[in-house]
Design an enzyme around this catalytic site. Sequence first.
Site, PDB file in Angstrom:
ATOM      1  N   SER A  80      -3.141  -0.395  -0.093  1.00  0.00           N
ATOM      2  CA  SER A  80      -2.091   0.209   0.709  1.00  0.00           C
ATOM      3  C   SER A  80      -0.995  -0.831   0.915  1.00  0.00           C
ATOM      4  O   SER A  80      -1.277  -1.980   1.253  1.00  0.00           O
ATOM      5  CB  SER A  80      -2.678   0.640   2.059  1.00  0.00           C
ATOM      6  OG  SER A  80      -1.671   1.162   2.884  1.00  0.00           O
ATOM      7  N   GLY A  81       0.249  -0.451   0.666  1.00  0.00           N
ATOM      8  CA  GLY A  81       1.359  -1.377   0.825  1.00  0.00           C
ATOM      9  C   GLY A  81       1.657  -2.230  -0.393  1.00  0.00           C
ATOM     10  O   GLY A  81       2.542  -3.084  -0.354  1.00  0.00           O
ATOM     11  N   ALA A  82       0.951  -2.004  -1.491  1.00  0.00           N
ATOM     12  CA  ALA A  82       1.150  -2.817  -2.695  1.00  0.00           C
ATOM     13  C   ALA A  82       2.487  -2.524  -3.377  1.00  0.00           C
ATOM     14  O   ALA A  82       3.025  -3.375  -4.084  1.00  0.00           O
ATOM     15  CB  ALA A  82       0.001  -2.596  -3.681  1.00  0.00           C
ATOM     16  N   GLY A  83       2.999  -1.298  -3.193  1.00  0.00           N
ATOM     17  CA  GLY A  83       4.256  -0.920  -3.835  1.00  0.00           C
ATOM     18  C   GLY A  83       4.116   0.223  -4.817  1.00  0.00           C
ATOM     19  O   GLY A  83       5.050   0.539  -5.553  1.00  0.00           O
ATOM     20  N   GLY A 113      -3.881   0.238  -6.393  1.00  0.00           N
ATOM     21  CA  GLY A 113      -3.703  -1.002  -5.641  1.00  0.00           C
ATOM     22  C   GLY A 113      -3.881  -0.719  -4.166  1.00  0.00           C
ATOM     23  O   GLY A 113      -4.017   0.430  -3.750  1.00  0.00           O
ATOM     24  N   THR A 115       3.947   3.593  -4.509  1.00  0.00           N
ATOM     25  CA  THR A 115       4.867   4.723  -4.343  1.00  0.00           C
ATOM     26  C   THR A 115       6.293   4.323  -4.677  1.00  0.00           C
ATOM     27  O   THR A 115       7.010   5.067  -5.354  1.00  0.00           O
ATOM     28  CB  THR A 115       4.775   5.287  -2.911  1.00  0.00           C
ATOM     29  OG1 THR A 115       3.445   5.787  -2.713  1.00  0.00           O
ATOM     30  CG2 THR A 115       5.778   6.403  -2.684  1.00  0.00           C
ATOM     31  N   SER A 121      -7.029   4.709  -4.963  1.00  0.00           N
ATOM     32  CA  SER A 121      -8.172   4.938  -5.862  1.00  0.00           C
ATOM     33  C   SER A 121      -9.039   3.684  -5.966  1.00  0.00           C
ATOM     34  O   SER A 121      -9.066   3.036  -7.002  1.00  0.00           O
ATOM     35  CB  SER A 121      -7.717   5.444  -7.233  1.00  0.00           C
ATOM     36  OG  SER A 121      -6.653   4.697  -7.769  1.00  0.00           O
TER      37      SER A 121
END
Length: 184
Positions: A13-16, A11, A18, A85
């Site tokens: 960056s910032g999608a959640g 997803g 991690t 990715s």
Amino acid sequence: MTQGFTLWLTGLSGAGKTTIAVELERELQARGVLVERLDGDTVRQGLTRDLGFSKADRDKNIERVTFVAKLLSRNGVGVIASFISPYREARDNARRETTNFIEVHVATPIETCAARDVKGLYAKAFAGELKDFTGVDDPYEAPLNPEITLHTENETLQESVGTVLDYLEAHNLIPVAEAAVSGD
């Protein structure tokens, strides 16, 4: 021997990704599952620090991560890979190379990702100060048929994690959680 698997969280960056991966790792360890979390930021500090963000370098980054996930998953380890990715071809290769590959699309709108961005990367990308930023001026090829889709803009962390755990249980990749016993 326990079956290995590769949960591939993709997803923007910032999608959640991690945040979900960390909680999944905690939940799986609590169930006694042998698990290893591979995260974009930490992998780039060690395994792929020599790579930039060109398409060729992004592909090489995912190729190296796929190799690690292949070794772990074929040896009974649950792998949680959380990487932007952005290219389908690289994710499709990870599917072919790893054991029990499960693509998890963390499908969060770019506006939500930008609002969550504590580093200010989206603001710089929108202003043209940061080039080749995925989703802004570099493509993100969303999965066509992911096994799991999470919508973090309207799900709690526990709901997102629960969806993934339910999938893993339903496919006999992890033990079913024991129901909590209530006391009188």
